[in-house]
Design an enzyme around this catalytic site. Structure first.
Site, short mmCIF file in Angstrom:
data_model
loop_
_atom_site.label_atom_id
_atom_site.label_comp_id
_atom_site.label_asym_id
_atom_site.label_seq_id
_atom_site.Cartn_x
_atom_site.Cartn_y
_atom_site.Cartn_z
N GLY A 14 6.87 -34.52 -69.36
CA GLY A 14 6.12 -33.85 -69.61
C GLY A 14 5.81 -33.07 -69.63
CG MET A 44 5.76 -42.84 -73.58
SD MET A 44 6.70 -43.65 -72.22
CE MET A 44 8.03 -43.26 -73.47
CB SER A 45 1.64 -40.74 -70.78
OG SER A 45 1.96 -39.57 -70.41
CG HIS A 86 20.11 -38.49 -68.75
ND1 HIS A 86 20.56 -39.92 -69.26
CD2 HIS A 86 18.94 -38.44 -68.35
CE1 HIS A 86 19.66 -40.07 -69.88
NE2 HIS A 86 18.97 -39.88 -69.54
CG HIS A 102 11.98 -35.51 -66.14
ND1 HIS A 102 13.67 -36.80 -65.71
CD2 HIS A 102 11.53 -35.62 -65.06
CE1 HIS A 102 12.91 -36.29 -64.25
NE2 HIS A 102 12.11 -35.97 -63.63
#
Length: 206
Positions: free
Chosen positions: A160, A180-181, A106, A126
């Site tokens: 994102g 991912m999504s 991070h 992210h």
């Protein structure tokens, strides 16, 4: 790896059979399919990964998140370790023989530390706002650029990611992206993977 990487990370929502159905379609076009099943035990993940391999998904395309013992036992393509992993785990006997080891980071100091310990790549994010991290500000492209300049191993950007954002992420120095999504929630997961790959290949050629 010289080619730009595409990592697809499971979201814990699918049954093993549903995950296998999609994975069989997309594995030829991705660097890795990460099995990230936080709500499942070590035994459940072992059985699930074994099932995926039995269905015909090549072991080299499967990365196991959080369980080095499974990656080693089933000789998968790699393991992804969480940022909370204690120091020197990468150098532990448990990780010897694993083909590729990634660690989630991070900030730049963490990335430098993991590189020194022996990580083959880091995953950073992210980068953009995402539903999975609601209320947490994204780190953005500038932090990505700064981190890339601090280390010599590949940086995989996550958070994102859409095909339209691929160029900006790679322009910042990332070696690839993780999704991912954008894959698992797509009406056409294979079409979604190919859309990401089209962007990655255009950047490689240009």
């Amino acid at each position: 790896m010289s080619e730009k990487e595409l990592h697809v990370i499971s979201d814990g929502k699918l049954s093993w059979s549903a995950l296998a159905t999609i994975a069989l379609q997309i594995y030829p076009y991705v660097t890795a399919i990460h099995i990230r099943e936080k709500m499942k035990s070590l035994d459940e993940v072992f059985i699930g990964v074994q099932y995926l391999l039995e269905q015909g998904i090549p072991a080299k395309r499967v990365y196991v998140n959080g369980f080095p013992s499974i990656a080693l036992a089933l000789q998968t393509g790699g393991v992804q370790l969480p940022g909370t992993t204690p120091s020197l785990v990468i150098q532990d006997e448990l990780c010897r023989g694993i083909q590729r080891i990634g660690v989630s980071v991070h900030h730049a100091d963490e990335a430098k530390w993991r590189e020194k310990e022996g990580a083959d790549y880091v995953m950073f994010g992210h980068i953009f706002a995402t539903n999975s991290k609601q209320g947490v500000p994204p780190r953005g492209l500038e932090q990505l650029r700064q981190l890339v300049n601090e280390i010599n191993i590949p940086v995989i950007a996550i958070g994102g990611m859409t095909p339209a954002r691929v160029q900006s992420v790679l322009d910042a120095g990332a070696s690839g992206i993780a999704v991912m999504s954008g894959i698992w929630d797509a009406a056409d997961p294979l079409g979604a993977v190919l859309a990401y790959q089209d962007e990655l290949r255009q950047i490689e050629v240009s």
